[in-house]
Write a protein that holds these residues in place. Structure first.
Motif, PDB file in Angstrom:
ATOM      1  N   ARG A 257       0.826  -1.216   0.000  1.00 49.46           N
ATOM      2  CA  ARG A 257       0.000   0.000   0.000  1.00 49.46           C
ATOM      3  C   ARG A 257       0.861   1.267   0.000  1.00 49.46           C
ATOM      4  NH1 ARG A 257      -5.278   0.013   0.690  1.00 49.46           N
ATOM      5  NH2 ARG A 257      -5.279   2.053   1.736  1.00 49.46           N
ATOM      6  N   ILE A 258       1.983   1.219   0.718  1.00 43.44           N
ATOM      7  CA  ILE A 258       2.857   2.394   0.751  1.00 43.44           C
ATOM      8  C   ILE A 258       3.439   2.671  -0.623  1.00 43.44           C
ATOM      9  CG2 ILE A 258       5.119   3.182   1.572  1.00 43.44           C
ATOM     10  CD1 ILE A 258       4.382   2.076   4.311  1.00 43.44           C
TER      11      ILE A 258
ATOM     12  N   THR B 277       0.845   6.869  -6.652  1.00 42.17           N
ATOM     13  CA  THR B 277      -0.262   7.805  -6.839  1.00 42.17           C
ATOM     14  C   THR B 277       0.163   9.237  -6.536  1.00 42.17           C
ATOM     15  OG1 THR B 277      -1.846   6.067  -6.237  1.00 42.17           O
ATOM     16  CG2 THR B 277      -2.607   8.351  -6.134  1.00 42.17           C
ATOM     17  N   SER B 278       0.845   9.440  -5.425  1.00 44.49           N
ATOM     18  CA  SER B 278       1.248  10.789  -5.025  1.00 44.49           C
ATOM     19  C   SER B 278       2.270  11.372  -5.994  1.00 44.49           C
ATOM     20  CB  SER B 278       1.815  10.763  -3.605  1.00 44.49           C
ATOM     21  OG  SER B 278       0.823  10.344  -2.676  1.00 44.49           O
ATOM     22  N   LEU B 279       3.220  10.562  -6.457  1.00 44.60           N
ATOM     23  CA  LEU B 279       4.202  11.054  -7.426  1.00 44.60           C
ATOM     24  C   LEU B 279       3.540  11.394  -8.753  1.00 44.60           C
ATOM     25  CD1 LEU B 279       7.284   8.727  -6.816  1.00 44.60           C
ATOM     26  CD2 LEU B 279       7.082  11.151  -6.266  1.00 44.60           C
ATOM     27  N   LEU B 280       2.557  10.599  -9.160  1.00 41.89           N
ATOM     28  CA  LEU B 280       1.826  10.908 -10.392  1.00 41.89           C
ATOM     29  C   LEU B 280       1.141  12.259 -10.277  1.00 41.89           C
ATOM     30  CD1 LEU B 280       0.614  10.156 -13.152  1.00 41.89           C
ATOM     31  CD2 LEU B 280      -1.222   8.977 -11.916  1.00 41.89           C
ATOM     32  N   ILE B 281       0.460  12.495  -9.163  1.00 42.84           N
ATOM     33  CA  ILE B 281      -0.194  13.787  -8.950  1.00 42.84           C
ATOM     34  C   ILE B 281       0.832  14.912  -8.948  1.00 42.84           C
ATOM     35  CG2 ILE B 281      -1.517  15.159  -7.287  1.00 42.84           C
ATOM     36  CD1 ILE B 281      -2.890  12.563  -6.412  1.00 42.84           C
TER      37      ILE B 281
ATOM     38  N   GLU C 128      -2.364  17.052  -1.414  1.00 44.14           N
ATOM     39  CA  GLU C 128      -3.142  15.802  -1.412  1.00 44.14           C
ATOM     40  C   GLU C 128      -3.272  15.248   0.009  1.00 44.14           C
ATOM     41  OE1 GLU C 128      -3.732  11.659  -1.087  1.00 44.14           O
ATOM     42  OE2 GLU C 128      -1.659  12.379  -1.170  1.00 44.14           O
ATOM     43  N   VAL C 129      -2.193  15.337   0.787  1.00 44.81           N
ATOM     44  CA  VAL C 129      -2.244  14.888   2.182  1.00 44.81           C
ATOM     45  C   VAL C 129      -3.223  15.750   2.974  1.00 44.81           C
ATOM     46  CG1 VAL C 129      -0.898  14.628   4.302  1.00 44.81           C
ATOM     47  CG2 VAL C 129       0.085  13.948   2.110  1.00 44.81           C
TER      48      VAL C 129
ATOM     49  N   SER D  69      -2.858   6.140  -1.303  1.00 45.91           N
ATOM     50  CA  SER D  69      -2.034   7.331  -1.486  1.00 45.91           C
ATOM     51  C   SER D  69      -1.345   7.622  -0.168  1.00 45.91           C
ATOM     52  CB  SER D  69      -2.877   8.530  -1.931  1.00 45.91           C
ATOM     53  OG  SER D  69      -3.716   8.959  -0.883  1.00 45.91           O
ATOM     54  N   LEU D  70      -0.288   8.417  -0.237  1.00 52.20           N
ATOM     55  CA  LEU D  70       0.414   8.757   0.997  1.00 52.20           C
ATOM     56  C   LEU D  70      -0.494   9.540   1.943  1.00 52.20           C
ATOM     57  CD1 LEU D  70       3.948   9.748  -0.378  1.00 52.20           C
ATOM     58  CD2 LEU D  70       3.253   7.627   0.751  1.00 52.20           C
TER      59      LEU D  70
END
Length: 324
Positions: free
Chosen positions: A116-117, A123-127, A256-257, A272-273
């Protein structure tokens, strides 16, 4: 007297033949003499390599990105969304501490935190990369027109004031309410206001450079405006562009966080993170379960700090003032 003059002339003829010869021209050698092997990007890279901390962090980030993309295809990897059961009890493998089977443990519903991490990091890097790319392209285009064209200065300034006075948090919240929570929704919400700072920086720098003598000379010679911007102005702003782009990536991940923290981020089913840190935050008061917060927080911290240091180091290396 005649004999003496004749001897002198003979000596001078011999000296001329010995001391003076016709030079042979070589066009190829002349071109090599005038050639300079200086390369701006090569000089920038050499200057960047002198910063050992930045080079180490760049290598670390590349390893993380490469491993993040490769991780799902490695043998023995678990699914980030599957709920695993305890073989002895048949119930969900909830909150299992890190071990040989689950390297980072499991969460409160029995999902593997290791997978999951890394899925959340993807996901976070893509965003982050998409938002940074859009901010750079839109910000440079609008900022260049804003600073170079006096006709467009007034309307773009009004648009800037309108967008600037709308809090980014409000835009993110409204977009999350209007559209279905997803990766594309977060990217659109961040890109609506993300270009403003980049455009302002570019505009201010172009206003300083546009009326210099070589730009005025280019205008007098009939050079199109876009060529003046691309050839004369933007090369001086590479350091600012690289710095803003490197800072946009961790800012997008942090946004995002934040959205996930207030309950408007990605759905729980989308790793996502932000989701992982929000889930771990709830359990941080339990010492045995704090690993669920520590692992995603460490990955997030490494990525954000690395991009910040790399961006500053590359901006200093790319500054034209540091090149001869």
């Amino acid at each position: 007297m005649g004999i003496y003059t004749k001897e002198i002339s003979n000596i001078s003829d011999k000296s001329s033949e010995q001391l003076f010869q016709f030079a042979v021209s070589d066009d190829h050698q002349a071109e090599e003499t005038a050639y300079s092997n200086y390369s701006y990007w090569q000089s920038t890279w050499k200057s960047f390599l002198k910063n050992r901390v930045a080079v180490f962090l760049l290598a670390l980030v590349l390893i993380i990105v490469f491993f993040t993309l490769l991780q799902p295809y490695l043998p023995g990897q678990k699914s980030p969304t599957e709920i695993y059961l305890d073989e002895q009890t048949g119930s969900q493998a909830r909150n299992i501490a890190p071990g040989s089977e689950f390297w980072f443990g499991t969460n409160s519903i029995g999902q593997d935190l290791w997978s999951r991490i890394w899925a959340g990091t993807r996901t976070s890097l893509l965003i982050g990369f998409v938002v940074a790319l859009v901010e750079v392209v839109v910000g440079i285009a609008i900022g260049a027109m804003w600073g170079f064209s006096r006709k467009l200065e007034a309307p773009i300034t009004q648009v800037y004031y309108i967008v600037e006075n709308i809090p980014t948090t409000i835009v993110l919240i409204l977009m999350s309410y209007i559209l279905r929570p997803s990766i594309s929704t977060i990217i659109i919400a961040m890109c609506i206001t993300g270009w403003v700072e980049m455009a302002r920086f570019i505009r201010n720098q172009i206003v300083i450079l546009r009326d210099r003598e070589y730009n005025l000379a280019s205008k007098c010679l009939g050079t199109p405006s876009y060529r003046i911007i691309l050839k004369n102005l933007l090369p001086y702003l590479i350091s600012i562009i690289m710095l803003r782009m490197s800072l946009a990536i961790p800012f997008a991940i942090g946004s995002e966080v934040f959205l996930t923290y207030i309950g408007l981020g990605l759905p729980v089913s989308e790793p996502s993170l932000g989701n992982l840190i929000n889930e771990g935050r709830v359990l941080m008061m339990s010492p045995d379960l704090r690993y669920q917060l520590f692992f995603p927080s460490i990955v997030l911290s490494v990525i954000t700090i690395a991009f910040y240091i790399i961006g500053n180091a590359f901006a200093d290396a790319a500054d034209p003032k540091n090149h001869v």
